[in-house]
Design a protein around this motif. Structure first.
Motif, PDB file in Angstrom:
ATOM      1  N   VAL A  67       0.863  -1.184   0.000  1.00  0.00           N
ATOM      2  CA  VAL A  67       0.000   0.000   0.000  1.00  0.00           C
ATOM      3  C   VAL A  67       0.898   1.232   0.000  1.00  0.00           C
ATOM      4  O   VAL A  67       1.889   1.278   0.735  1.00  0.00           O
ATOM      5  CB  VAL A  67      -0.944   0.003   1.233  1.00  0.00           C
ATOM      6  N   VAL A  68       0.567   2.213  -0.847  1.00  0.00           N
ATOM      7  CA  VAL A  68       1.388   3.423  -0.952  1.00  0.00           C
ATOM      8  C   VAL A  68       0.726   4.579  -0.200  1.00  0.00           C
ATOM      9  O   VAL A  68      -0.476   4.817  -0.361  1.00  0.00           O
ATOM     10  CB  VAL A  68       1.612   3.795  -2.436  1.00  0.00           C
ATOM     11  N   VAL A  69       1.499   5.247   0.629  1.00  0.00           N
ATOM     12  CA  VAL A  69       0.996   6.400   1.390  1.00  0.00           C
ATOM     13  C   VAL A  69       1.976   7.565   1.220  1.00  0.00           C
ATOM     14  O   VAL A  69       3.104   7.360   0.778  1.00  0.00           O
ATOM     15  CB  VAL A  69       0.845   6.071   2.902  1.00  0.00           C
TER      16      VAL A  69
ATOM     17  N   TYR B  98      -0.987   5.232   9.106  1.00  0.00           N
ATOM     18  CA  TYR B  98       0.052   4.229   9.345  1.00  0.00           C
ATOM     19  C   TYR B  98      -0.485   3.090  10.215  1.00  0.00           C
ATOM     20  O   TYR B  98      -0.313   1.905   9.897  1.00  0.00           O
ATOM     21  CB  TYR B  98       1.260   4.894  10.013  1.00  0.00           C
ATOM     22  N   VAL B  99      -1.150   3.466  11.285  1.00  0.00           N
ATOM     23  CA  VAL B  99      -1.655   2.458  12.235  1.00  0.00           C
ATOM     24  C   VAL B  99      -2.727   1.575  11.582  1.00  0.00           C
ATOM     25  O   VAL B  99      -2.762   0.360  11.813  1.00  0.00           O
ATOM     26  CB  VAL B  99      -2.187   3.165  13.506  1.00  0.00           C
ATOM     27  N   ALA B 100      -3.565   2.184  10.754  1.00  0.00           N
ATOM     28  CA  ALA B 100      -4.581   1.388  10.045  1.00  0.00           C
ATOM     29  C   ALA B 100      -3.894   0.378   9.118  1.00  0.00           C
ATOM     30  O   ALA B 100      -4.315  -0.784   9.029  1.00  0.00           O
ATOM     31  CB  ALA B 100      -5.515   2.301   9.250  1.00  0.00           C
ATOM     32  N   CYS B 101      -2.822   0.816   8.439  1.00  0.00           N
ATOM     33  CA  CYS B 101      -2.065  -0.094   7.565  1.00  0.00           C
ATOM     34  C   CYS B 101      -1.416  -1.208   8.381  1.00  0.00           C
ATOM     35  O   CYS B 101      -1.444  -2.384   7.995  1.00  0.00           O
ATOM     36  CB  CYS B 101      -0.983   0.673   6.808  1.00  0.00           C
TER      37      CYS B 101
ATOM     38  N   ARG C 167       2.172  -4.007   3.637  1.00  0.00           N
ATOM     39  CA  ARG C 167       3.517  -3.422   3.535  1.00  0.00           C
ATOM     40  C   ARG C 167       3.389  -1.979   3.085  1.00  0.00           C
ATOM     41  O   ARG C 167       2.785  -1.703   2.050  1.00  0.00           O
ATOM     42  CB  ARG C 167       4.369  -4.205   2.535  1.00  0.00           C
ATOM     43  N   ILE C 168       3.967  -1.076   3.839  1.00  0.00           N
ATOM     44  CA  ILE C 168       3.807   0.352   3.565  1.00  0.00           C
ATOM     45  C   ILE C 168       4.959   0.874   2.718  1.00  0.00           C
ATOM     46  O   ILE C 168       6.131   0.705   3.075  1.00  0.00           O
ATOM     47  CB  ILE C 168       3.739   1.146   4.892  1.00  0.00           C
TER      48      ILE C 168
END
Ligand SMILES: *Cc1c(COP(=O)(O)O)cnc(C)c1O
Length: 379
Positions: free
Chosen positions: A101-103, A112-115, A121-122
């Motif tokens: 997932v791209v942020v 971030y915490v939801a991911c 993988r962030i």
């Protein structure tokens, strides 16, 4: 004064000019206050429930959600407990642990915490760093390519913080949306700091999902409440109903914000629809305050020209004063409070942020005067 032993009466909105970015656009309307009081008892929203919160006809939750979808240029909306729960709902519905997932780097911690909770993988789109902290839309394509090179596939979701809460930077969401379309990567716009304050149209910006925060930006209170709005093609996956309880959406565990905060959100909505029309004035006010505070030595960070009511400042001049003032680093909080201004964290002098959302001309003037007076008096 206490409302009850141990709980102080809160008078910030009544007696002070509050510039806390978290709070300026979540200040409840009179209508919301009345709704909250009337529906303060547990589960009182459920008097006429036929099985699901978001389908309720009395009070008219379903109609409200249909109106919200139109308002945001999306196809369907449900209530969540906040923007974070909206983001997590999408992550949970359309990704599997280990997916990419791209942020953006200016993301809120809840992204971030939801991911993390979803086990994905962030991958991060870096900002330009000090002093602008700009997110370049084109960098989403670069990170998509990086994901492809490293994992052999594209990310399962791209999340953009439309306006971030640190610098108040607004990103060209449509440019990010276009890249997502080209790559066929689903696009979630986190509008916690934008929808409800300013016009946002998901169709124009090519968003698949929009997360909104009622208590932050939609003049709601009485608890916490948010919205998840989506485009038609995601309905089946993201608003999937329980196999056994056929009216209950899985991702909000059937019913989310089942209390007075939902009524507050509904009661404030007419006001919210009107107030977003004043967005140009809000931006003008913010720019005015920034330019006046820069005259007395404060330095505003973030992209230029400013596009939002949240603004971050570095303030060597106030920090210097704190070194010799008897109240030390609490001097700014104390001196502002003496002038009727609250909302900058007690103890900060060197770096802080503020929001001018919803302030009158008179209040804007007073805010500028307060800072100027403090600097002139103690420098
Ligand atoms: C405040 C904020 C959130 C959290 O909103 P909740 O509705 O409290 O979950 C999420 N993202 C951003 C960018 C925020 O500023």
């Amino acid at each position: 004064m206490n409302v009850t032993p141990g709980i102080e009466l809160r008078d910030r909105e009544e007696d002070y000019l509050n510039i806390n970015p978290l709070q300026t656009a979540g200040r409840a309307t009179l209508e919301a206050r009345k709704a909250v009081l009337s529906y303060v008892d547990g589960y009182s929203i459920c008097d006429w429930c036929k099985g699901a919160l978001c389908e309720m006809e009395k009070p008219p939750v379903k109609k409200f959600l249909d109106d919200v979808s139109v308002f945001l240029g999306m196809d369907a909306s449900i209530l969540t407990d906040g923007a974070r729960e909206a983001k997590y709902a999408v992550l949970h519905a359309i990704t599997s642990p280990g997916d990419a997932v791209v942020v953006d780097e200016n993301k809120h911690y809840t992204t971030y915490v939801a991911c993390e909770r979803a086990g994905v993988r962030i991958y991060e789109v870096a900002s330009s760093g000090h002093p602008e902290y700009k997110i370049n839309p084109e960098d989403y394509a670069k990170v998509f390519e990086q994901v492809k090179a490293e994992t052999g596939g594209l990310p399962k979701l791209a999340i953009l913080t439309h306006v971030d809460g640190s610098y108040g930077n607004m990103v060209d969401a449509k440019a990010v949306g276009k890249i997502c379309r080209d790559y066929k990567v689903p696009f979630l716009m986190n509008c916690a700091y934008s929808s409800g304050r300013m016009p946002v149209n998901g169709k124009e910006l090519l968003a698949d999902f929009i997360s909104s925060s009622g208590h932050k930006s939609w003049a709601s209170g009485g608890g916490n409440v948010g919205l998840l709005s989506i485009s038609e093609s995601w309905k089946e996956k993201v608003f999937k109903l329980s196999g056994k309880y056929k009216v209950k959406p899985l991702e909000i565990l059937g019913c989310s914000s089942r209390g007075s905060s939902t009524l507050a959100l509904m009661a404030s909505f007419p006001h919210v629809k009107e107030r977003i029309k004043n967005w140009d004035k809000e931006v003008e006010n913010a720019r005015h305050v920034v330019s006046e505070l820069e005259k007395i030595g404060l330095v505003n960070l973030g992209t230029k020209p400013r596009q939002h009511d949240v603004n971050f400042f570095e303030s060597e001049v106030l920090y210097k004063i704190s070194q010799t003032h008897k109240d030390k680093n609490f001097f700014l909080y104390n001196e502002l409070k003496k002038r009727g201004v609250v909302g900058i964290k007690a103890g900060l002098t060197k770096n802080f942020k503020m929001s001018t959302y919803g302030k009158t001309n008179e209040q804007i003037k007073h805010l500028v005067w307060s800072f100027t007076d403090i600097v002139e008096k103690f420098r």
